[in-house]
Design a protein around this motif. Structure first.
Motif, PDB file in Angstrom:
ATOM      1  N   GLU B  65       0.781  -0.906   0.031  1.00  0.00           N
ATOM      2  CA  GLU B  65       0.071  -0.088  -0.125  1.00  0.00           C
ATOM      3  C   GLU B  65       0.806   1.280   0.065  1.00  0.00           C
ATOM      4  OE1 GLU B  65      -2.818  -0.425  -0.811  1.00  0.00           O
ATOM      5  OE2 GLU B  65      -3.245  -2.464  -0.146  1.00  0.00           O
ATOM      6  N   TYR B  66       1.992   1.035   0.843  1.00  0.00           N
ATOM      7  CA  TYR B  66       2.895   2.192   0.673  1.00  0.00           C
ATOM      8  C   TYR B  66       3.053   2.501  -0.724  1.00  0.00           C
ATOM      9  CZ  TYR B  66       7.724   4.514   1.012  1.00  0.00           C
ATOM     10  OH  TYR B  66       8.754   5.177   0.947  1.00  0.00           O
ATOM     11  N   ALA B  68       1.642   1.652  -3.602  1.00  0.00           N
ATOM     12  CA  ALA B  68       0.316   2.528  -4.224  1.00  0.00           C
ATOM     13  C   ALA B  68       0.305   3.816  -4.073  1.00  0.00           C
ATOM     14  CB  ALA B  68      -0.758   1.399  -3.834  1.00  0.00           C
ATOM     15  N   VAL B  69       0.515   4.149  -2.878  1.00  0.00           N
ATOM     16  CA  VAL B  69       0.227   5.533  -2.547  1.00  0.00           C
ATOM     17  C   VAL B  69       1.557   6.267  -3.237  1.00  0.00           C
ATOM     18  CG1 VAL B  69       0.239   7.375  -0.760  1.00  0.00           C
ATOM     19  CG2 VAL B  69      -0.985   5.236  -0.476  1.00  0.00           C
TER      20      VAL B  69
END
Lengths: 420, 420
Positions: B65-66, B68-69
């Motif tokens: 997720e890191y 993706a952001v």
């Protein structure tokens, strides 16, 4: 157990603290044993920032690059939401539109969803995961990122709900439901517990800015039950419907069949700053209306109400329509400079207000229109224009009586809150 | 005609105006008949903002997720660059890492590039298009966005250059090349027109922050010629090499074979705030060094210089090493609390400076080290530690003499600018 798609708009995910607040709503639903998928918008302000850069880069930019840039905003919130949910002990992962995939046509900047592959989402949902999906975007047949246009995240949420066969789609926003009218004008306005798709469509297009028309249309077409509710409510509070009974807070937008006792009138809406323009003695022959409104469309002028009366003798008639005040001069100019349109003269004025009453109950109740006119007459308000549809009656009146008219009609149709 | 990959770092694309400036460099190359692909970083500050949000969301976030952001930042600049280039009349489109695709392993946050499919890029380049590729990111075997870790955009550019068989990879940054030493310390520092990969690696790891070590290693392995140059130069000015002749401004980092006349010493580097720690009378037996440095590694202490002398009689020896000043107490504590390590006592101090001279010419020239020691002695500077590699000699001295030493060595090895 229900399968729910929940959508959070820009103000509900404006910063990490708000995202955490939104996530608590998701947690409550998961702990209640529901399967939950989340759709997110970009942080409020971010899309404007990105659009600003694109316009600074070039006024005449490639829409595909616009989408590549602007679509990045939802990617950020989807990742952050998945992180916050994971920290709360909920298994979660983010999905960009292209990862789902959410297929769209290649009308970049205003793409239409053509299909959603539910396989991956369905698998995660059945395993108890919470997939977090970027709203507002998809992937084109050419494998480019597309965006759906403003307000597209609501549409994304409804489309995902339809694809995974959700029991309902909850739109979390900064208001707690759909009201009988604007509570800033009528403090006694009531939150509706239910409203039909058709009524919501009329309400949405008449100025109630809660839901985008497009998402309501899609929900109606796929029979996706929508709930409008506030992300700022206490996530841990008991879930109470507007009538105070256990249930879902907010307003359910659903099929008419689900609404047992139909209100004759569900809401009163107001749109101000409407200018009216009348063409006197227009030749009453085929193609005249097409010429007039074609000339306006060519100048990108959006026309609202249109009224044409039957002519006396079949030779000439009057046509009246309304446009936003700001478009008045442009509209007059467009007509005066079009040689194909024959008329005696143009008259018009700015500063009108359109008041509408909406309700599916109108269909089976005669006399709603006439009672509306009577209620306005009792307050001494003159009606300038009238248009009607199956479930709506609209009138144009002088701007200065707008609030008075809304309050009068709201009371007249029994919409005032009992204890207010 | 050449095929070139150009890379712009964060400060070179910090806003739309800077992106436009960078695009003018691209335009110049295209108009000169070259095939050009562009690799971009995120706007400076943006990656930090995104990382900040991720950390605010959760200290223990999922690395996927890191990515993706954080990977969204380059998507923005790639789109904006493509728009700006298109407006200049250059056919251009953006490519996200997953669209190329740039394949990586799934070590999220610090992924390694495993392969790049050059098909689409190659096709566009041959058609005269300028593909704009997001640096710093790729796609994992599980179809998730990955990032390469800080400075990864240089690595992306080199990998793209290798994949499309580029003649060179130009790294546009905020300095105009690699210097013989830090010009803030020695105003007479000269820009190098050429430097070998090996020398650049030593310079990079010794504190010259122009290029990331990893990208230099990759360039060396794939024989990709690198050019370090400034994006703030006038894009329309004649292209002049550092010696004033027509050519590419900046520093070419290339294979040693391309450098005809090798400097004995190419540069002098400085690293300050080094603490030295000596273990006296350590048992001289196999495994001792492994115990000592294992104990430090367990505490994540990065050790720089390591010196061990031959012992007198084969029974005990002294081992000295350096760590950053800030790690001094932690390192001493790690050794004192490890019962496996036998020694008489620990001595040490903070405030050392490591001075190094680097040059491939050292290989064939005897006496570089001794002349370095002589030059320092002439200034009365005491040498505390010495380490050497094939193309580098480093000494540790007292911090207060650091700048004096650098200037003295710079002059001694004939690196001073002639007209300065």
């Amino acid at each position: 157990m229900a399968r729910i798609v929940v959508k959070f708009g820009g103000t509900s995910v404006a910063n990490v603290e708000r995202i955490r607040q939104a996530a608590r709503h998701v947690k409550r639903e998961v702990e209640a044993g529901n399967e939950v998928a989340v759709v997110v918008s970009a942080m409020s302000g971010k899309t404007n920032e990105l659009v600003g850069w694109v316009n600074e880069a070039s006024k005449f930019h490639d829409a595909r690059e616009y989408d590549a840039v602007v679509g990045s905003g939802e990617q950020v919130t989807a990742g952050l939401m998945a992180i916050v949910l994971s920290e709360m002990g909920i298994q979660s992962r983010s999905f960009a539109g292209w990862q789902v995939p959410i297929h769209t046509d290649d009308a970049h900047g205003a793409a239409r969803i053509t299909g959603i592959d539910p396989t991956m989402l369905d698998e995660r949902l059945r395993q108890g995961w919470v997939p977090v999906i970027t709203g507002f975007q998809g992937i084109s047949p050419h494998q480019r990122i597309t965006t759906l246009g403003r307000g597209g995240s609501d549409t994304s949420a409804v489309a995902v709900a339809a694809a995974v066969g959700a029991d309902r789609c909850e739109i979390y926003t900064d208001v707690d439901g759909v009201y009988t009218t604007d509570p800033r004008i009528v403090p006694k306005a009531q939150r509706l517990s239910k409203i039909s798709f058709e009524e919501m469509l009329e309400m949405a297009s008449l100025g109630a800015k809660v839901l985008m028309i497009r998402s309501v249309e899609l929900a109606m077409a796929h029979k996706v039950r929508l709930v409008v509710r506030s992300s700022f409510d206490d996530p841990e509070a008991p879930q109470l419907a507007p009538d105070g009974t256990p249930g879902i807070p907010g307003t359910l937008v659903c099929d008419e069949d689900e609404i047992m006792e139909k209100q004759i009138v569900s809401g009163v809406t107001l749109a101000k700053s409407e200018a009216k323009i009348t063409l006197r003695d227009v030749k009453d022959k085929p193609g005249v209306a097409a010429d007039i409104f074609g000339a306006l469309a060519d100048r990108s002028i959006v026309v609202d109400m249109i009224v044409q009366n039957v002519s006396d003798d079949g030779s000439v008639t009057d046509i009246t329509f309304t446009v936003p005040d700001g478009e008045y001069e442009k509209a007059v100019d467009a007509l005066e400079n079009n040689k194909n349109i024959e008329y005696a003269k143009i008259v018009g004025s700015k500063g009108g207000a359109k008041i509408s009453v909406v309700g599916v109950g109108m269909r089976s109740h005669a006399g709603v229109a006439s009672s509306m006119f009577r209620a306005l007459a009792d307050k001494g308000i003159n009606i300038q224009l009238i248009t009607t549809s199956e479930i709506k009656t609209s009138v144009l009146i002088d701007d200065q009586y707008a609030e008075l008219a809304v309050r009068a009609l709201h009371t007249y149709y029994g919409l005032d809150k009992k204890n207010a």
